[in-house]
Design an enzyme around this catalytic site. Structure first.
Site, short mmCIF file in Angstrom:
data_model
loop_
_atom_site.label_atom_id
_atom_site.label_comp_id
_atom_site.label_asym_id
_atom_site.label_seq_id
_atom_site.Cartn_x
_atom_site.Cartn_y
_atom_site.Cartn_z
CD GLU A 113 -8.28 -32.07 -26.95
OE1 GLU A 113 -7.55 -31.56 -27.81
OE2 GLU A 113 -9.52 -32.10 -27.01
CE LYS A 115 -0.14 -25.51 -27.92
NZ LYS A 115 1.03 -25.31 -28.76
CB CYS A 409 39.85 -35.89 -42.17
SG CYS A 409 38.82 -37.31 -41.81
CB CYS A 412 41.48 -40.10 -44.01
SG CYS A 412 40.93 -38.50 -44.64
S1 IVH Z 1 -7.24 -26.53 -30.17
C1 IVH Z 1 -9.30 -22.86 -30.10
N1 IVH Z 1 -6.03 -28.75 -29.48
O1 IVH Z 1 -1.88 -25.38 -30.80
C2 IVH Z 1 -8.17 -23.73 -29.97
N2 IVH Z 1 -4.75 -27.07 -30.58
O2 IVH Z 1 -2.00 -22.45 -30.01
C3 IVH Z 1 -7.65 -24.16 -31.25
N3 IVH Z 1 -2.43 -27.69 -30.98
O3 IVH Z 1 -2.85 -23.87 -33.80
C4 IVH Z 1 -6.69 -25.24 -31.17
N4 IVH Z 1 -2.53 -29.68 -30.08
O4 IVH Z 1 -1.58 -26.09 -33.94
C5 IVH Z 1 -5.90 -27.54 -30.06
N5 IVH Z 1 -5.09 -30.77 -28.84
C6 IVH Z 1 -4.97 -29.58 -29.41
C7 IVH Z 1 -3.75 -29.13 -29.96
C8 IVH Z 1 -3.68 -27.86 -30.53
C9 IVH Z 1 -1.75 -28.81 -30.70
C10 IVH Z 1 -1.84 -26.50 -31.64
C11 IVH Z 1 -2.55 -26.08 -32.91
C12 IVH Z 1 -3.00 -24.67 -32.68
C13 IVH Z 1 -2.12 -24.24 -31.57
C14 IVH Z 1 -2.87 -23.21 -30.76
#
Ligand code: IVH
Length: 667
Positions: A113, A115, A409, A412
């Site tokens: 996924e 992040k 400035c 101006c």
């Molecule tokens: S799963 C057990 N999936 O990353 C795992 N987190 O460091 C829980 N985040 O607090 C999170 N994209 O704010 C997960 N596709 C994703 C994510 C994601 C961003 C952030 C989220 C979390 C932090 C964890």
């Protein structure tokens, strides 16, 4: 004609369907304005038939009564964080670790996924209805931001019917974010309103979720992608893939980039591919996440301290490069900020050629000791202007030149002013040509003089044709000036003239705000209006010492105001507006000063008046209302069910009174 429940529900379903198509399927059928039209139709029907309103109606998304603070929310299951893999080898090491943990040599399935760079939230549904939403907080306890989350159109208020009974309890976790284009629009608006821009979409999303007034949150372009479960009762899933596809059926947006991968090679390929796509995605991401797909394998692996052994975050490379500073030049922003900019030898940073980088301000130049001729490390983050991170001292040639921002400035020649304690130097000249367009747009904006039909294109033409040099010129415009502009029909010209005429009947607060004095936003203008009882002459002659006696006006704001008013071009513009017919309405003086100097906190469920009424009553008698209890609080007015604030008041020994006792104080 009387309307039935089924008819009104059909319209609600229709709106929910359009939301679903837009946010989950990314395949809208109608335009935003058609959506708005249906929405207004529903609002009207519900207003006429209040008995037919449902809890999950899309009309409940426009924001509710402001809160005085957020309650806390303890997550039924902790919200964990992710361990990081800093490079490709660490991703491979994660795969090896997981295999070892499961005692297998075979390839495993992972869901890969993006992040997302936003804020983690938890959404709780009971029997299919959204009942609570909270921030992650420390992972154990977060803040209850239900009201704010309800305003996010991408979050379903009730689950879609997918042929099965809804689980009695469903907790869904996801990331709230602001898409890149929404962020740009939001910051353009902030600038127009003379508010500081947000540093990045993440900060903007965080600020929006933290609003006590959910009506403000409702105006922010927030969205969400859901990616995990909390506690679920009544259904279970064999794989994360199954869970994600059911989330979509229920109506939750799930990131379309998510893929299944099976080993270290395909993990790395996904990671590289997403990193290459990073800039072209419509939202900010800062890495990848890999999660073991099979839920029984997850359970077998378990958790290590605060992060699961079954997931890892793959970090992206920082978007940095080194290059040479050819020159440093002052650049003038629309709001008069004079910013030093480094002109660079063009260089490629993560796929984008960068030729300029901001040095922010003089203090930053000195702190980093950046000189013309230096080799510097620059950094680019998403759509934000690239910045100089540091000088590579080892590469400094002997002939570098230090740089000092000019005292005048660049547009101006007027002296630039840097209030004590502030880092940004500004040109405060109302007639500075580089700022004229921005100042006029601000002057006519909604919160200022609110001149209808006075858009950006009109301002451009009027300034380019030199019909307007300073804001007071607006009041000198005549029919011929307007009708001779491009694409201006007689009727529109007349409408604009009427709007200009109407805008002359205004208030002290609107006018002072419209002047665009640094640090004097909409709220402070109202404070000044009260303090000067709407008398502009008195305001113009006020000395810094007098200004500083006003509650909420500190030495910096006082100095900004006096410097602004000591420039005769600025006072000429004010005088000219007044002589061209601008009239400021009389200001109501407070009914009494019974509560002057007293700060009140209202808590609990108020039964005798609303929170708004409480605020109005307090202010009408010279008092102030605050959202939180501190040693500066004089009274806490507690209604039934008051909790943490009451406790704090007791701890701090602050008098606690009932609503009746408060009303008695006003007698
Ligand atoms: S799963 C057990 N999936 O990353 C795992 N987190 O460091 C829980 N985040 O607090 C999170 N994209 O704010 C997960 N596709 C994703 C994510 C994601 C961003 C952030 C989220 C979390 C932090 C964890």
């Amino acid at each position: 004609m009387s309307i039935t429940y089924n008819q009104i529900q059909a319209l609600r379903d229709q709106l929910n369907d359009h939301n679903y198509r837009y946010y989950v399927l990314d395949d809208p059928l109608i335009s935003d304005s058609e959506y708005d039209q249906l929405f207004r139709e529903l609002q009207k029907l519900e207003a006429d038939n209040p008995n037919l309103i449902t809890e999950d109606s899309p009309t409940h998304r426009v924001g509710a009564e402001p809160l005085s603070s957020f309650g806390s929310w303890t997550h039924r299951m902790p919200m964990l964080s992710l361990a990081n893999a800093m490079n490709e080898d660490e991703l491979a090491a994660f795969d090896a670790r997981v295999k070892k943990g499961l005692d297998t040599e075979k390839d495993l399935e992972y869901m890969a996924e993006p992040k997302l760079d936003g804020l983690a939230v938890e959404l709780v549904y009971e029997n299919g209805f959204f009942v609570n939403g909270s921030t992650r907080g420390d992972g154990i306890t977060g803040e209850d931001i239900t009201q704010n989350l309800k305003t996010i159109l991408a979050i379903p208020l009730s689950l879609r019917k997918n042929g099965q009974k809804h689980p009695p309890l469903l907790e869904v976790r996801g990331e709230v974010f602001i898409p890149k284009d929404g962020f740009k629009k939001l910051n353009r608006n902030q600038e127009k309103e003379e508010l500081s821009p947000f540093a990045n979409p993440r900060n903007a999303a965080a600020g929006s979720l933290r609003q006590l007034d959910s009506k403000i949150t409702a105006t922010r372009p927030l969205s969400i992608y859901c990616y995990e479960a909390g506690m679920i009762e009544g259904v279970s899933f064999d794989t994360h893939e199954d869970f994600l596809s059911t989330l979509k059926e229920w109506g939750f947006p799930v990131n379309p980039e998510i893929q299944k991968v099976t080993n270290a090679e395909t993990m790395v390929a996904f990671h590289r591919n997403l990193e290459a796509k990073r800039d072209s995605l419509p939202y900010e991401i800062d890495g990848t996440v890999f999660k073991v797909n099979a839920i029984n394998q997850r359970n077998a692996l378990g958790i290590r301290s605060r992060s699961p052994r079954w997931a890892i975050a793959g970090k992206f490379k920082a978007q940095q490069a080194t290059t040479k500073v050819q020159d440093i030049i002052p650049s003038l922003g629309r709001t008069g900020a004079v910013t030093p900019v480094a002109r660079l030898d063009p260089t490629n940073v993560g796929g984008v050629v960068v030729t300029n980088a901001t040095l922010h301000n003089q203090d930053e130049i000195e702190r980093k000791d950046v000189r013309i001729g230096d080799t510097v490390l620059i950094q680019r983050a998403g759509d934000v202007i690239p910045e100089v991170v540091k000088v590579i001292l080892a590469k400094r040639p002997p002939d570098t030149q230090k740089y000092q921002l000019p005292k005048e400035c660049p547009a101006c020649g007027h002296e630039v002013f840097r209030p004590e304690g502030e880092v940004v130097a500004r040109c405060q000249n109302l007639s500075c040509p580089a700022q004229v367009k921005g100042r006029i747009e601000h002057f006519v904006s909604k919160t200022a003089l609110d001149i209808d039909g006075f858009g950006e294109k009109l301002v451009d033409q009027l300034v380019d044709k030199k019909l307007i040099l300073t804001v007071d010129n607006i009041f000198k415009l005549n029919f011929d000036d307007l009708v001779n502009l491009d694409r201006m029909a007689e009727k529109s010209a007349l409408n604009i003239l009427t709007a200009i005429q109407d805008s002359k009947q205004t208030t002290f607060a609107r006018f002072v705000y419209a002047l665009g004095i640094r640090n004097v936003g909409a709220h402070l203008s109202k404070v000044l209006e009260k303090a000067f009882v709407g008398d502009i002459e008195k305001f113009m002659n006020a000395a810094a010492e007098k200004l500083e006696t006003i509650d909420e006006v500190g030495p910096i704001v006082a100095e900004t105001i006096t410097t602004f008013l000591s420039n005769c071009t600025n006072t000429d513009v004010i005088e000219s507006c007044l002589s061209l017919g601008l009239r400021l309405k009389k200001v109501e003086v407070p009914k009494s000063l019974l509560l002057q100097g007293k700060t009140f906190v209202f808590t609990g469920a108020l039964t005798q008046f609303s929170r708004n009424e409480a605020k109005e009553m307090t202010e009408a008698h010279g008092g102030k209302v605050s959202g939180s209890v501190s040693k500066n609080t004089d009274f806490v007015v507690a209604g039934p069910g008051a909790g943490s604030k009451l406790k704090k008041a007791t701890e701090l020994d602050i008098p606690i009174i009932s609503e009746t006792e408060f009303l008695d104080m006003l007698k």
